[in-house]
Design an enzyme around this catalytic site. Structure first.
Site, mmCIF file in Angstrom:
data_model
loop_
_atom_site.group_PDB
_atom_site.id
_atom_site.type_symbol
_atom_site.label_atom_id
_atom_site.label_comp_id
_atom_site.label_asym_id
_atom_site.label_seq_id
_atom_site.Cartn_x
_atom_site.Cartn_y
_atom_site.Cartn_z
ATOM 1 C CB CYS A 269 -0.902 0.031 1.227
ATOM 2 S SG CYS A 269 -1.929 -1.414 1.391
ATOM 3 C CB THR A 270 4.095 2.027 1.676
ATOM 4 O OG1 THR A 270 3.598 1.696 2.968
ATOM 5 C CG2 THR A 270 5.065 3.177 1.759
#
Ligand code: BEZ
Length: 212
Positions: free
Chosen positions: A45-46
């Site tokens: 997700c980062t």
């Protein structure tokens, strides 16, 4: 029941990193890419949030706004955004919904209990200016999405809406497109005065009209 193509994207009000979002009002007359993540402080997700931030100008060229969602509270989002700014090429420059009460996740069916009982799945909705859902994608938590594919899909949808053409397999911006079967040859003569190639009566290939 899960949302389907052609449904009106449900409206909601929810907290975000830029303050409360009233979804339909925030969307205005633009296209929207709404995408969910399993959770804050997760590696895939980062990278996705940073890539979406990098591509924001490309979405803007297509009159599309981007908005992310995860089920963590705002305080966690704020700490995570600092990590993204520190480690990734682009810092967040669009709203991230803080859906701690699962309001939006429930409306958009983003929790798939047989995959994970609490985390949201990695879904994307492309929503048009009439608030209709035009694309739904759901990826496994461990597979980061391809944001260039979302731009490609918006290009394809906008070509269809504006010029009544469809895009063939593996189409890229600038490649030839297909005149949809809803267009008669008589109408095609008016729409595409420079002509097209008929391979079959249902398969007519034409140069791509310009959008972005
Ligand atoms: C991630 O975003 O890195 C991730 C989230 C859930 C499962 C696996 C990876």
């Amino acid at each position: 029941m899960s949302l389907q193509l052609g449904d009106i994207a449900p409206d909601f009000t929810q907290d975000s990193t830029v303050g409360p979002i009233h979804f339909h009002a925030w969307a205005g007359n633009d296209w929207v890419v709404l995408f969910s993540h399993p959770a804050d402080f997760t590696p895939v997700c980062t990278t996705e949030l940073a890539e979406a931030a990098r591509l924001k100008p490309e979405f803007a060229k297509r009159h599309a706004k981007i908005i992310g969602l995860s089920v963590d509270p705002l305080e966690k989002h704020d700490q995570w955004l600092a990590d993204i700014a520190e480690t990734q090429p682009s810092a967040l420059n669009f709203p991230l919904l803080a859906d701690a009460d699962r309001k939006v996740s429930t409306l958009y069916d983003l929790i798939h209990p047989n995959a994970d009982s609490t985390a949201t799945v990695r879904s994307v909705f492309i929503i048009d200016p009439n608030k209709k859902i035009r694309l739904v994608l759901t990826y496994p938590a461990s597979t980061g999405r391809n944001f260039a594919e979302l731009l490609r899909t918006i290009d394809s949808l906008q070509l269809t809406d504006t010029f009544k053409v469809a895009t063939p397999v593996n189409w890229k911006h600038g490649d030839d497109v297909i005149i949809t079967t809803a267009v008669s040859d008589d109408e095609a003569k008016l729409r595409f005065p420079e002509g097209w190639k008929t391979l079959k009566p249902y398969l007519r290939v034409v140069k791509q009209p310009q959008t972005v």
